[in-house]
Each structure stands twice: as C-alpha cells, then as structure tokens.
Design a protein around this motif. Structure first.
Motif, PDB file in Angstrom:
ATOM      1  N   ILE A  39       0.908  -1.222   0.007  1.00  0.00           N
ATOM      2  CA  ILE A  39      -0.081  -0.052   0.160  1.00  0.00           C
ATOM      3  C   ILE A  39       0.892   1.216   0.020  1.00  0.00           C
ATOM      4  CG2 ILE A  39      -1.809   1.231   1.262  1.00  0.00           C
ATOM      5  CD1 ILE A  39      -2.888  -1.461   0.111  1.00  0.00           C
ATOM      6  N   TYR A  40       2.105   1.107   0.898  1.00  0.00           N
ATOM      7  CA  TYR A  40       2.826   2.479   0.799  1.00  0.00           C
ATOM      8  C   TYR A  40       3.195   2.991  -0.302  1.00  0.00           C
ATOM      9  CZ  TYR A  40       6.500   5.423   2.886  1.00  0.00           C
ATOM     10  OH  TYR A  40       7.293   6.553   2.923  1.00  0.00           O
TER      11      TYR A  40
ATOM     12  N   LYS B 136      -3.280   4.738  -3.873  1.00  0.00           N
ATOM     13  CA  LYS B 136      -3.808   4.418  -2.488  1.00  0.00           C
ATOM     14  C   LYS B 136      -3.303   5.252  -1.382  1.00  0.00           C
ATOM     15  CE  LYS B 136      -5.243  -0.155  -3.758  1.00  0.00           C
ATOM     16  NZ  LYS B 136      -5.071  -1.769  -3.529  1.00  0.00           N
ATOM     17  N   PHE B 137      -2.163   5.493  -1.332  1.00  0.00           N
ATOM     18  CA  PHE B 137      -1.350   6.011  -0.476  1.00  0.00           C
ATOM     19  C   PHE B 137      -0.335   7.384  -0.842  1.00  0.00           C
ATOM     20  CE2 PHE B 137       1.853   6.789   2.754  1.00  0.00           C
ATOM     21  CZ  PHE B 137       1.021   6.884   4.004  1.00  0.00           C
TER      22      PHE B 137
ATOM     23  N   ILE C 173      -1.233  13.688   4.197  1.00  0.00           N
ATOM     24  CA  ILE C 173      -1.178  12.063   3.859  1.00  0.00           C
ATOM     25  C   ILE C 173      -2.732  11.619   3.443  1.00  0.00           C
ATOM     26  CG2 ILE C 173      -1.548   9.734   4.868  1.00  0.00           C
ATOM     27  CD1 ILE C 173       0.170  10.251   7.068  1.00  0.00           C
ATOM     28  N   THR C 174      -2.553  11.242   2.195  1.00  0.00           N
ATOM     29  CA  THR C 174      -3.922  10.782   1.381  1.00  0.00           C
ATOM     30  C   THR C 174      -3.878   9.421   1.207  1.00  0.00           C
ATOM     31  OG1 THR C 174      -3.612  12.815   0.163  1.00  0.00           O
ATOM     32  CG2 THR C 174      -5.000  11.214  -0.968  1.00  0.00           C
ATOM     33  N   ILE C 175      -5.053   8.848   1.759  1.00  0.00           N
ATOM     34  CA  ILE C 175      -5.383   7.624   1.777  1.00  0.00           C
ATOM     35  C   ILE C 175      -6.742   7.335   0.935  1.00  0.00           C
ATOM     36  CG2 ILE C 175      -5.724   5.258   2.988  1.00  0.00           C
ATOM     37  CD1 ILE C 175      -4.444   6.659   5.330  1.00  0.00           C
ATOM     38  N   LYS C 176      -6.653   6.544   0.007  1.00  0.00           N
ATOM     39  CA  LYS C 176      -7.577   6.403  -0.850  1.00  0.00           C
ATOM     40  C   LYS C 176      -8.235   4.733  -1.241  1.00  0.00           C
ATOM     41  CE  LYS C 176      -6.588   9.891  -3.982  1.00  0.00           C
ATOM     42  NZ  LYS C 176      -6.147  10.310  -5.535  1.00  0.00           N
TER      43      LYS C 176
END
Length: 355
Positions: free
Chosen positions: A321-322, A327-328, A344-347
């Motif tokens: 994910i990182y 996604k991140f 921080i953007t998390i999708k």
C-alpha cells in the motif's frame, strides 16, 4: 523480455568454425549466400525466434564503439546489405573463430542472418554447436538379424533444443544496441556470460536491468489486477504472491509465476487470455526478460511494514500500500513556523475494523 510477433529472415550465410583442428585449418568460409527453401528457412527462423524469446537474453551496448570490429562490420551490413553482406559476414565469422582459441569451446557452424523482427532489422549470429547424430542400422548376420547404432557425424542442434550462444544486433542505439544469449555459465563471471563471447568476440557491456525488471514486475501485476475481470480476493492473492516472490526469491521466473496464478481447471481459452494479458502488462511496464535476478533494493522496500508516528496517531502500513501512489501518498512539508509536517492521502481501502 521479448515476444516475437513477426519474424522474417531475408538472407543468410553459413560458415564452419571447427576450432578443434590445428591453426586455421578448421575455418571454412562460404563465398555465397545460402539457398533457402521453405524447410531451411523454417529451421533458421525457428532457431532465431527461440533465441530472441529465450528467458536468459541480456541487453547490451558495444564497448569502444569507434574501434569495435563487430559493431563496425554489422553496421556496414545493415546500411548496405546488397554489397556488404557476403564480405561482412565472413569478417564476423573470422572474428568469432579467432575468439574460440580455447579447445573447450565447442566447434560449430555460425549462421549469420539478415532478419526483421517486430519491424526492426537485425543481424542475427547463431552459434550452432555440433552435435553427434546417430541412427539405427540393421544387418543380417550368420547368427541372425542384428540392429545396432551407426554414427552419422556432426549436425546442428535439434529445433526443440536451446541455443547456447547468439547475438542480435540492430542499427539504432536507443535503449540497447544488441541482445545477447549465452546459456553457458562461468563461475568467475558474475554476469553469467562466458568471457570469450562477451569480451573477446563482441566486446560489450551488459545493461544492469535488475531494478528495471523488478520494478516492472510489481507494476505489471498492479496494472493487471486493477483491470482484470477477476474477484477482489483473486486480485489480492496475485498481488500478494508477486510481492512474496520478490521478497523471498532470488531469481524471478516470469512464465512460471504467471502460469501458477491461474488454475488449469479454467477453460483453456479463458486461462490463456489471463496469462497473455498479465505478460503483456509486464512488457508494457519494462520487464525485459523472462528470467532475472531481483533487485535487492526493491525487495527491501517490500519486505517491511512502514510505521509513521504522528501527533495523536500512529500508522502501520503494508509496503504494497505504501508504494502504491493510487492508494497512499505522504507529502512532507514545513509549516509557517518551520516545523516539519505531513499531508497524507489514503484512498480506496476497505475498513476491516473500527473501534
């Protein structure tokens, strides 16, 4: 990795390089191009195609371009094949013969071909090592019928066998100048290309492509699972298997990985579609070879989880994910007071549990 979509040999020369004979007695150069009927053309095109698609091909540049005789003669032929092919192929054959001084090197014919592969003109040098051929022989004796074995002499490798050495040289130098195949390893050669072929004959430098291939391998899987018509569970399984392979395995075998991801119980047409689609994604994302040594740098990125400590929060992030910017995204910056902060953007992540 190179998939041959179209291949046509225009012309070819065959020269004999029997280095087991004393001095130059084993060098026999042809003065005339090969007369190719359909059967012989098929033989040469099959060997050439198998060489191009071999999982152990390497991409390279010529060293000392101004003085490299193989490069000079190859470019002469590619620039003017009508007048230069015969004489140039004889020079190339002599250069290869002169490099075969060690008697442990197999005697061979060298086929030098002008070919078009996927729209690019190549000079193809195929070292066709001699193999002893045998046939059964039946005779009547006073004691009865006897069937034994008769040696016919030396011949070319069978069409199903892999070439040991080949080189495919093109005129343009974008990305690479030539492709090398050498299946004979040397313990003293970390690049796994025996010295007489790479250094003494061709004088080339291999392109270090482990990072490109490893990165392309992960990206190709990621692109495939985003678009493939398979279940979310299957998508996760394929991506996790790819990451585990990069982290835990030294040598990545692309075809073996792809085939293992899709059950043989699937309809053959459906399974083939998935396999071809995944391989196509690898090609689009820069995977050059079907077998390659992984990049330790990339493997380390995916081998450990990331922990980020923030004011009032702590994040533990899976490496898959990182490193997926879809996604991140973590963006570091400094606020008005000069203190380091992060956006921080998390999708698109599913919520497994929330207290």
């Amino acid at each position: 990795m190179l998939k041959v979509e179209q291949l046509r040999i225009h012309s070819a020369m065959i020269h004999r390089l029997d280095n087991q004979k004393e001095q130059n007695a084993g060098l026999d150069l042809s003065d005339l191009p090969l007369n190719m009927d359909d059967e012989l053309r098929t033989v040469l095109e099959t060997h050439t195609k198998n060489g191009f698609e071999d999982g152990r091909i390497r991409y390279a540049y010529f060293s000392d371009s101004d003085m490299n005789q193989v490069l000079t003669e190859s470019y002469k032929i590619l620039d003017d094949s009508q007048s230069q092919f015969v004489s140039g192929s004889k020079i190339l054959a002599r250069l290869l013969f002169n490099a075969m001084t060690n008697k442990t090197i197999s005697a061979a014919d060298v086929a030098i071909c002008l070919a078009n592969c996927n729209g690019i003109e190549y000079i193809c040098l195929l070292k066709l090592d001699y193999k002893d051929n045998y046939i059964s022989e039946a005779v009547d004796t006073p004691s009865g019928r006897y069937i034994g074995i008769k040696k016919l002499g030396s011949g070319w490798p069978q069409l199903g066998s892999k070439l040991q050495k080949a080189a495919f040289i093109k005129r343009s130098s974008d990305e690479y100048q030539l492709i090398i195949l050498d299946r004979q390893k040397s313990k003293s050669d970390e690049a796994d290309i025996s010295q007489f072929f790479q250094r003494k004959f061709l004088n080339v430098e291999l392109i270090d492509d482990s990072k490109t291939n490893t990165t392309g391998f992960i990206k190709g899987v990621r692109q495939f699972v985003e678009t493939a018509a398979i279940t979310p569970q299957k998508k996760k399984s394929i991506f996790d298997n790819a990451v585990n392979l990069v982290v835990n395995t030294e040598n990545i075998k692309v075809a073996q990985f792809v085939e293992s991801q899709f059950s043989e119980d699937l309809p053959e047409s459906e399974r083939k579609l998935y396999i071809d689609s995944l391989i196509a994604e690898f090609e689009r994302n820069g995977v050059r070879r079907l077998e390659f040594v992984k990049s330790q740098e990339i493997a380390q990125v995916y081998s450990r989880k990331r922990q980020i400590f923030l004011e009032g929060a702590r994040l533990e992030i899976d490496p898959a994910i990182y490193n997926d910017s879809d996604k991140f995204i973590l963006t570091r910056r400094r606020d008005a007071s000069g203190e380091e902060v992060a956006d921080i953007t998390i999708k698109g992540l599913k919520i497994k549990k929330m207290d």
